[in-house]
Write an enzyme that holds these catalytic residues in place. Structure first.
Site, mmCIF file in Angstrom:
data_model
loop_
_atom_site.group_PDB
_atom_site.id
_atom_site.type_symbol
_atom_site.label_atom_id
_atom_site.label_comp_id
_atom_site.label_asym_id
_atom_site.label_seq_id
_atom_site.Cartn_x
_atom_site.Cartn_y
_atom_site.Cartn_z
ATOM 1 N N CYS A 120 0.844 -1.201 0.000
ATOM 2 C CA CYS A 120 0.000 0.000 0.000
ATOM 3 C C CYS A 120 0.875 1.244 0.000
ATOM 4 C CB CYS A 120 -0.906 -0.028 1.235
ATOM 5 S SG CYS A 120 -1.714 1.539 1.601
ATOM 6 N N GLU A 121 0.655 2.137 -0.946
ATOM 7 C CA GLU A 121 1.521 3.315 -1.040
ATOM 8 C C GLU A 121 1.194 4.371 0.013
ATOM 9 O OE1 GLU A 121 -0.348 6.272 -4.401
ATOM 10 O OE2 GLU A 121 0.846 4.584 -5.113
ATOM 11 N N HIS A 122 0.093 4.194 0.739
ATOM 12 C CA HIS A 122 -0.285 5.171 1.760
ATOM 13 C C HIS A 122 0.396 4.906 3.103
ATOM 14 C CE1 HIS A 122 -4.122 5.379 -0.837
ATOM 15 N NE2 HIS A 122 -3.292 6.342 -1.189
ATOM 16 N N HIS A 123 0.609 3.619 3.442
ATOM 17 C CA HIS A 123 1.236 3.290 4.726
ATOM 18 C C HIS A 123 2.448 2.361 4.578
ATOM 19 C CE1 HIS A 123 -2.899 4.462 5.991
ATOM 20 N NE2 HIS A 123 -2.246 4.975 7.020
ATOM 21 N N GLN A 161 -4.932 -0.368 -5.017
ATOM 22 C CA GLN A 161 -5.479 -1.572 -5.640
ATOM 23 C C GLN A 161 -6.228 -1.280 -6.929
ATOM 24 O OE1 GLN A 161 -7.121 -4.538 -2.999
ATOM 25 N NE2 GLN A 161 -8.691 -5.110 -4.483
ATOM 26 N N HIS A 189 -5.659 -5.719 3.065
ATOM 27 C CA HIS A 189 -4.736 -4.606 3.247
ATOM 28 C C HIS A 189 -4.353 -4.550 4.719
ATOM 29 C CE1 HIS A 189 -5.576 -2.318 -0.671
ATOM 30 N NE2 HIS A 189 -6.323 -3.413 -0.720
ATOM 31 N N CYS A 191 -2.910 -2.301 6.245
ATOM 32 C CA CYS A 191 -3.160 -0.984 6.824
ATOM 33 C C CYS A 191 -4.559 -0.926 7.447
ATOM 34 C CB CYS A 191 -2.988 0.130 5.793
ATOM 35 S SG CYS A 191 -4.034 -0.023 4.333
#
Length: 232
Positions: A120-123, A161, A189, A191
């Site tokens: 996941c590119e956010h976390h 995703q 995920h 996250c």
């Protein structure tokens, strides 16, 4: 029906009924890369990341002289560059040769349950799941393992995703020279599962449908295929 399986089936029904609802799609189909993304060599990137990882762990209060931690920055840096983010490297992109459809097979071909590991590119936490990919030949076919390799290549990068779905479909459309390609991903995920709400049961289902797969009947056939249990 178990709650988890029921939840997944409800999400698949949403894919059937709301294929034109793009409110949740990533706004950019391309992975956001800087123009100078490939100017540094892998070795240079590893050295820089190694220092950053060391600094992060030291800032958190870890004793970086401990035997257990000494090699961690180097291991993490090599893993980032060579493994889990290896899909950022253009030279790692799998070649996907096509062959004439000599058997004149005109129905859809489905490769289901492709194991998928992404980040996941956010976390920067893992995404773990399965991809189901299908196409309808317009005169050519691609090796089955190439479909797995394309999924793996685009998964090995910081991802959203929805974008991963789109990138897999766009790549196969280009390789196969047909719009008739579809991909559904069902993934957990971490996250969501291991932090924040910490819901270990939920998974995320996304789909991208091109060409003939926009037809509800064709789309239903594909989704019925991927719900079949495979036993040996």
């Amino acid at each position: 029906m178990a709650p988890f399986r029921a939840n997944v089936h409800m999400k698949i029904e949403d894919l059937i009924n709301n294929v034109d609802d793009h409110d949740h799609l990533s706004s950019n189909e391309q992975t956001p890369l800087r123009p100078d993304a490939f100017e540094k060599s892998d070795a240079e990137k590893i050295e820089l990341i190694k220092k950053d990882v060391h600094n992060i762990l030291e800032t958190l209060g870890m004793d970086m002289t401990d035997d257990s931690l000494k090699g961690t920055p180097n291991r993490v840096a090599k893993m980032f560059v060579k493994e889990i983010f290896g899909g950022l490297r253009p030279d790692a992109k799998p070649s996907a040769s096509t062959f004439d459809n000599k058997y004149k097979y005109g129905e859809m071909l489905v490769e289901k349950n492709i194991v998928l590991y992404s980040t996941c590119e956010h976390h920067l936490l893992p995404i773990v799941g399965r991809a189901h990919v299908a196409y309808i030949s317009n005169g050519s076919v691609v090796g089955l393992s190439k479909m797995n390799r394309i999924v793996d290549y685009y998964a090995k990068r910081p991802q959203v995703q929805e974008r991963l779905n789109i990138q897999i479909v766009r790549e196969l459309q280009q390789v196969m020279n047909t719009e008739d390609v579809a991909c559904v991903i069902d993934a957990k995920h971490l996250c969501v599962n291991s932090r924040g709400i910490r819901d270990i049961e939920s998974s995320t289902v996304t789909g991208e449908f091109g060409g003939a797969f926009k037809d509800p009947i064709v789309r239903r056939e594909f989704l019925d295929y991927i719900k079949m249990e495979t036993k040996f």
